[in-house]
Design a protein around this motif. Structure first.
Motif, PDB file in Angstrom:
ATOM      1  N   ARG A   7       0.811  -1.212   0.000  1.00 44.15           N
ATOM      2  CA  ARG A   7       0.000   0.000   0.000  1.00 44.15           C
ATOM      3  C   ARG A   7       0.848   1.268   0.000  1.00 44.15           C
ATOM      4  NH1 ARG A   7      -4.687  -0.789   4.174  1.00 44.15           N
ATOM      5  NH2 ARG A   7      -5.668  -2.370   2.916  1.00 44.15           N
ATOM      6  N   SER A   8       1.949   1.230   0.752  1.00 44.42           N
ATOM      7  CA  SER A   8       2.746   2.443   0.810  1.00 44.42           C
ATOM      8  C   SER A   8       3.580   2.607  -0.466  1.00 44.42           C
ATOM      9  CB  SER A   8       3.660   2.422   2.033  1.00 44.42           C
ATOM     10  OG  SER A   8       4.513   1.313   1.937  1.00 44.42           O
ATOM     11  N   LEU A  13       4.770   4.761  -6.440  1.00 47.02           N
ATOM     12  CA  LEU A  13       5.155   4.324  -7.776  1.00 47.02           C
ATOM     13  C   LEU A  13       4.228   4.950  -8.800  1.00 47.02           C
ATOM     14  CD1 LEU A  13       7.236   2.295  -8.889  1.00 47.02           C
ATOM     15  CD2 LEU A  13       5.335   0.680  -9.130  1.00 47.02           C
ATOM     16  N   SER A  14       2.904   4.934  -8.496  1.00 49.24           N
ATOM     17  CA  SER A  14       1.970   5.440  -9.497  1.00 49.24           C
ATOM     18  C   SER A  14       2.124   6.953  -9.639  1.00 49.24           C
ATOM     19  CB  SER A  14       0.537   5.043  -9.160  1.00 49.24           C
ATOM     20  OG  SER A  14       0.033   5.874  -8.150  1.00 49.24           O
ATOM     21  N   THR A  15       2.384   7.674  -8.545  1.00 47.87           N
ATOM     22  CA  THR A  15       2.636   9.110  -8.668  1.00 47.87           C
ATOM     23  C   THR A  15       3.843   9.363  -9.566  1.00 47.87           C
ATOM     24  OG1 THR A  15       1.799   9.389  -6.444  1.00 47.87           O
ATOM     25  CG2 THR A  15       2.973  11.249  -7.375  1.00 47.87           C
ATOM     26  N   GLY A  20       6.107  11.023 -14.760  1.00 45.78           N
ATOM     27  CA  GLY A  20       6.826  10.596 -15.962  1.00 45.78           C
ATOM     28  C   GLY A  20       6.031  10.918 -17.219  1.00 45.78           C
ATOM     29  N   TYR A  21       4.715  10.664 -17.158  1.00 43.11           N
ATOM     30  CA  TYR A  21       3.876  10.932 -18.312  1.00 43.11           C
ATOM     31  C   TYR A  21       3.868  12.431 -18.642  1.00 43.11           C
ATOM     32  CZ  TYR A  21      -0.053  11.067 -21.467  1.00 43.11           C
ATOM     33  OH  TYR A  21      -0.838  11.283 -22.572  1.00 43.11           O
ATOM     34  N   LEU A  22       3.737  13.253 -17.588  1.00 42.61           N
ATOM     35  CA  LEU A  22       3.737  14.702 -17.814  1.00 42.61           C
ATOM     36  C   LEU A  22       5.051  15.162 -18.437  1.00 42.61           C
ATOM     37  CD1 LEU A  22       1.932  16.086 -14.660  1.00 42.61           C
ATOM     38  CD2 LEU A  22       1.265  16.452 -17.032  1.00 42.61           C
TER      39      LEU A  22
ATOM     40  N   THR B 121      -4.888  16.086 -10.080  1.00 39.16           N
ATOM     41  CA  THR B 121      -5.086  15.264  -8.882  1.00 39.16           C
ATOM     42  C   THR B 121      -3.801  14.692  -8.300  1.00 39.16           C
ATOM     43  OG1 THR B 121      -5.438  13.266 -10.175  1.00 39.16           O
ATOM     44  CG2 THR B 121      -7.391  14.566  -9.645  1.00 39.16           C
ATOM     45  N   LYS B 122      -2.767  14.472  -9.120  1.00 39.25           N
ATOM     46  CA  LYS B 122      -1.587  13.771  -8.617  1.00 39.25           C
ATOM     47  C   LYS B 122      -0.435  14.714  -8.300  1.00 39.25           C
ATOM     48  CE  LYS B 122      -3.582   9.841  -9.310  1.00 39.25           C
ATOM     49  NZ  LYS B 122      -4.038   9.043  -8.174  1.00 39.25           N
TER      50      LYS B 122
END
Lengths: 267, 314, 358
Positions: A7-8, A13-15, A20-22, B121-122
């Protein structure tokens, strides 16, 4: 137990992936600008491999007489455009945000509509209109034409500032004995000055970078964007990337100033 | 003299001097005085030009002065016949233009939505630099930016330079329809991204918390809360991109290399080389109608007050 | 003296303020109270000059000020949101009305800050954006007083403050009013503050003044059901009048036990429609001990700290009532839920009232 440690880690990782996408999107947006800058430092007569560093195109751009006269015409257009559209756009913004009058929403729609028009439509319509009315072509028609597109943008930017000001502030001032002049001078304008300055900077940068409108109305005048366009489509010279890069550097600098001003006002 | 005495001396009907002078020219009193310059400017140089496009579209071929009484539908007839018979470029122009605008809208949406979502949001740290990086391109001349792509894509261009340094060799897409679409996606992407970003940021965080409390997983939160509530942004962004890319000319000219014709390049050709204003105007009228309708729809939807409150709370 | 005659404001076809008349003595503290949307803010804005009345007249000490602009009339409005100038310091804000007249402040700022209980040394040069709600409120007050208004208009200025601060500022406002020779006109929807501060009270609803008088008068003798309910928590019993003569009425109510005759005059007063009795004038006891009462079932007993609220339901009508009783009373008779009892009261505490507009 393993659930808990996941969970932590997963959100972190997703943030990271979102960032990375931005970065990818920004890289995409920067690609042509960086390409220009890279090409502007290449020594070849046409951009070709291998890459060799040089600054000579910058010095050529700065000394070229045709570039100098293009800069001259551009300044003669963009300074009046900046002044006019800042005044006209700010007035419109104050009227829309600080007063109520019949037809207010229609005023907003009509006043901001030019922002949504493809510039080529505005340009060619203006070109025919200039001919029909006898307005003609040259510096003055170009100034009027650009002001039509840029004033609404200034109005938009200043409106955002002005809507952040307490809606009762003028009434409060009037109530304490201030006349209209004092209200503007001591209360309203100081409160939206950051919005006005950034609107003005936007106006200058947009006018400096305008191509479509000016290309239809300039007549025999050559501005920087039309000069560059001419050289792009016929008779390439490596001065083009150098000059385009210089314009980009200056625009970037001014834009940063404008953003900082906006930020200061929203705090 | 105290303020009270001073104010008393003016009671009851004395208006202060500035306002009295203003009252003499009541038409210039705010807000009319503030509105008039913009209205006069737009009436002269915005409404006038639009009217010219409409009026010239019903003039005989090759006229450059207006004679409204001699109206004719020749220009429209030529376009319709050309499209039906398949002769000339009209069929290709219509297909190209709609293809390019539609694909641009879809691709810009696909690329922007995740970015707008992440931004709203992120992203907590580095938000300002990211926002600045996203708006910078908007302030650089379209033809300069598109020209940058040319330098990137051309044979032995920047792409080859970078690809070569890692030992890659790929054929360039320059002078194809894909290159034009790359250009339009590039130029109009921010017009999709920012409306979506604004609409996602107006969604109250507590709404998502409430959804989570009620047992909605991340996917359900996204599908049932974020997606529907960001719809206005998606609609505005799509209208924006579709309309503006209908007017794409420089992209086609530079990246299509004179082989890809769009409505805008064809209009520009009618004005530039063939000097046929009525024909160019007739083609422009369609674009004008779509633009006006979409522009009014966008402006009726946009609430400046809401945008201002978002900006302030950032 | 401030005098309004037939003051009226229409927006299109809606009438926000309907032919209002009143007189307010110089130096007094008047409160205009009413529910939201009743027209009280419109009335206040007309007095301040920010709205021009559709009809009617406003006179100050015999001078007609109906059409004079806000900047030239000796009124000053303290806004609900305070509307301080965010780009100025405390001192600059207070100086604004003095500057606007082209006058010198000559140490007035310090006096004004002291008047609103702010230490000049500490606050004069602070940015107003750094102040707390209560401090902003005090600065707004000082700024309005710097204008030296004959009439200070206050538009729910305490609404966004916490309860304790509200109490404190209410007391200070009353003191300030006593100190200065300035009329205070205070607009609020909160009855409690109206009762505490005012010399004179106007209850307003639907754009009209329904009742006027001292807080005590209005509390003791509400003119109709609306005022009675607005003035305090009250139980309402709908009634039918069977006989009306000589300033008395005889009523009919299916379950009300005890007295059925009440004084009611004068003859031109509208037909009464209900009996109203305040929560704290009633008690709930197992047997009927007072002259007037109604059989009920206890639904709930709520401890309110120093009193208890006993909620009961009428056995026949299915209506609910509330009594506010002392804790001792409640524990003495050990009321519990579902007990049968009588809600009862002294008939003299009964208000026999017409229905009123709303």
């Amino acid at each position: 137990m393993s659930m808990r440690s996941d969970r932590s880690l997963v959100p972190q990782l997703s943030t990271g992936l979102w960032y990375g996408y931005l970065v990818l999107v920004i890289a995409f947006l920067m690609t042509p600008l960086l390409s220009l800058i890279i090409a502007s430092f290449d020594s070849g007569q046409t951009f070709s491999l291998p890459f060799e560093f040089t600054l000579k195109w910058y010095s050529n751009a700065l000394t070229s007489t045709s570039v100098q006269s293009a800069v001259d015409s551009t300044i003669r257009i963009s300074i009046p455009v900046t002044v006019l559209s800042t005044i006209i756009g700010t007035a419109g913004a104050i009227a829309y945000t600080r007063y109520s009058f019949p037809g207010q929403e229609y005023f907003k729609i009509v006043a901001l509509l030019p922002i949504f028009f493809p510039l080529i439509l505005l340009g060619l319509g203006m070109s025919m209109w200039a001919n029909v009315t006898g307005l003609g072509y040259g510096i003055v028609p170009a100034i009027i034409g650009e002001t039509v597109w840029i004033s609404p943008i200034v109005m938009f930017v200043v409106s955002i500032s002005a809507l952040g000001v307490d809606p009762n502030i003028e009434e409060a001032a009037r109530d304490l004995g201030a006349d209209t002049l004092t209200i503007y001078k001591d209360v309203l304008l100081p409160l939206i000055v950051n919005g006005i300055v950034s609107g003005g900077i936007f106006a200058f940068v947009l006018s400096w970078n305008n191509y479509y409108i000016v290309s239809y109305l300039k007549g025999s005048e050559i501005t920087i964007t039309t000069w560059i366009h001419g050289r792009m489509t016929q008779g390439f010279t490596p001065v083009v990337p150098a000059l385009a890069s210089m314009i980009f550097y200056v625009s970037l600098l001014l834009l940063l100033v404008a953003v900082l001003m906006e930020l200061r006002s929203s705090r | 003299m105290s303020v009270r005495e001073f104010v008393r001396s003016k009671v009851p009907t004395d208006i202060d001097r500035f306002d009295r002078r203003l009252a003499l020219v009541s038409v210039l009193r705010p807000p009319s005085g503030l509105i008039i310059p913009l209205v006069v400017l737009l009436a002269f140089m915005f409404v006038g030009p639009i009217a010219s496009i409409v009026l010239f579209s019903v003039q005989p071929t090759n006229t450059i002065s207006l004679a409204v009484a001699d109206w004719t539908l020749d220009a429209y007839r030529e376009i319709v016949q050309g499209t039906i018979s398949g002769k000339g470029v009209y069929g290709e122009v219509t297909t190209n233009t709609i293809m390019i605008s539609a694909l641009t809208t879809v691709i810009a949406f696909a690329v922007s939505y995740p970015a707008a979502y992440a931004l709203a949001t992120k992203v907590r740290r580095f938000k300002l630099p990211i926002l600045i990086a996203l708006i910078i391109p908007l302030f650089t001349s379209v033809n300069i930016r598109v020209y940058g792509w040319v330098l990137f894509l051309i044979n032995e261009g920047v792409f080859d330079l970078l690809a070569g340094s890692v030992g890659l060799d790929a054929p360039s897409i320059i002078y194809t329809r894909s290159a034009v679409i790359l250009g339009t996606v590039y130029v109009y992407l921010p017009y999709m991204l920012f409306p979506i970003y604004l609409s996602i940021s107006t969604i109250d965080d507590s709404l998502l918390e409430a959804a989570a409390d009620l047992g909605a997983g991340r996917t359900k939160q996204f599908v049932d809360v974020i997606l529907p509530l960001s719809k206005p942004g998606v609609i505005i962004g799509s209208l924006f991109v579709f309309v503006l890319s209908l007017g794409a000319e420089v992209e086609a000219e530079l990246l299509g290399g004179g082989t890809i014709y769009t409505a805008a390049s064809n209009i520009s050709y009618s004005f530039g080389y063939s000097q046929n204003w009525p024909l160019g105007s007739a083609q422009a009228v369609g674009l004008l109608l779509i633009t006006t309708v979409c522009g009014v729809v966008i402006l009726r939807t946009i609430d400046l007050t809401e945008i201002a409150s978002r900006g302030g709370s950032r | 003296m401030l005098k309004a005659t037939n003051l009226r404001k229409e927006y299109g076809s809606t009438v926000a303020v309907e032919d209002v008349d009143f007189e307010i003595e110089t130096g007094s503290f008047a409160t205009i109270v009413g529910p939201s949307g009743c027209g009280k803010s419109t009335l206040l804005r007309m007095l301040a000059g920010h709205l021009s009345p559709t009809a009617g007249q406003i006179e100050l000490d015999g001078i007609d000020i109906t059409d004079s602009s806000p900047q030239s009339r000796p009124t000053s409005l303290v806004f609900q949101s305070w509307s301080l100038f965010p780009h100025m310091t405390v001192a600059e804000n207070i100086e604004f009305p003095i500057d606007a007249q082209g006058l010198e402040s000559n140490g007035r700022i310090e006096t004004l800050l002291e008047q609103v209980r702010l230490d000049p040394e500490e606050y004069a040069n602070k940015q107003v954006t750094d102040l707390s709600g209560g401090q902003k409120q005090r600065v707004a007050l000082a700024r309005s007083l710097a204008y030296e208004p004959d009439i200070l208009l206050l538009d729910e200025p305490l609404a966004s403050l916490d309860y304790v601060l509200q109490k404190k500022l209410q007391r200070e406002l009353t003191e300030l009013n006593a100190e200065l020779n300035t009329t205070f006109i205070y607009v609020t929807h909160s009855l409690e503050s109206a009762l505490i501060m005012s010399d004179q009270l106007f209850v307003i609803d639907d754009g009209s003044i329904i009742q006027r008088g001292s807080p005590d008068e209005i509390y003791q003798e509400p003119v109709d059901k609306f005022v009675a309910e607005f003035m305090g928590d009250a139980n309402v019993f709908p009634i039918d009048v069977v006989e009306r003569a000589d300033g008395r009425i005889r009523i009919d109510h299916p379950v009300l036990e005890g007295r059925q005759e009440f004084p009611y005059g004068p003859a031109d007063r509208p037909v009464p429609e209900c009996l109203v009795v305040r929560h704290d004038d009633t008690v709930v006891k197992p047997s009927l001990e007072h002259e007037l009462g109604i059989p009920v079932t206890v639904v709930n007993v709520l401890n309110k700290g120093n009193t208890a609220l006993v909620e009961t339901r009428d056995k026949h009508e299915d209506a609910e009532y509330v009594s506010e009783m002392s804790l001792e009373q409640v524990s003495d008779i050990s009321l519990t839920v579902d007990d049968d009892a009588y809600l009862q009261w002294n008939p003299d505490k009964t208000h026999v009232l017409p229905k009123g507009d709303s």
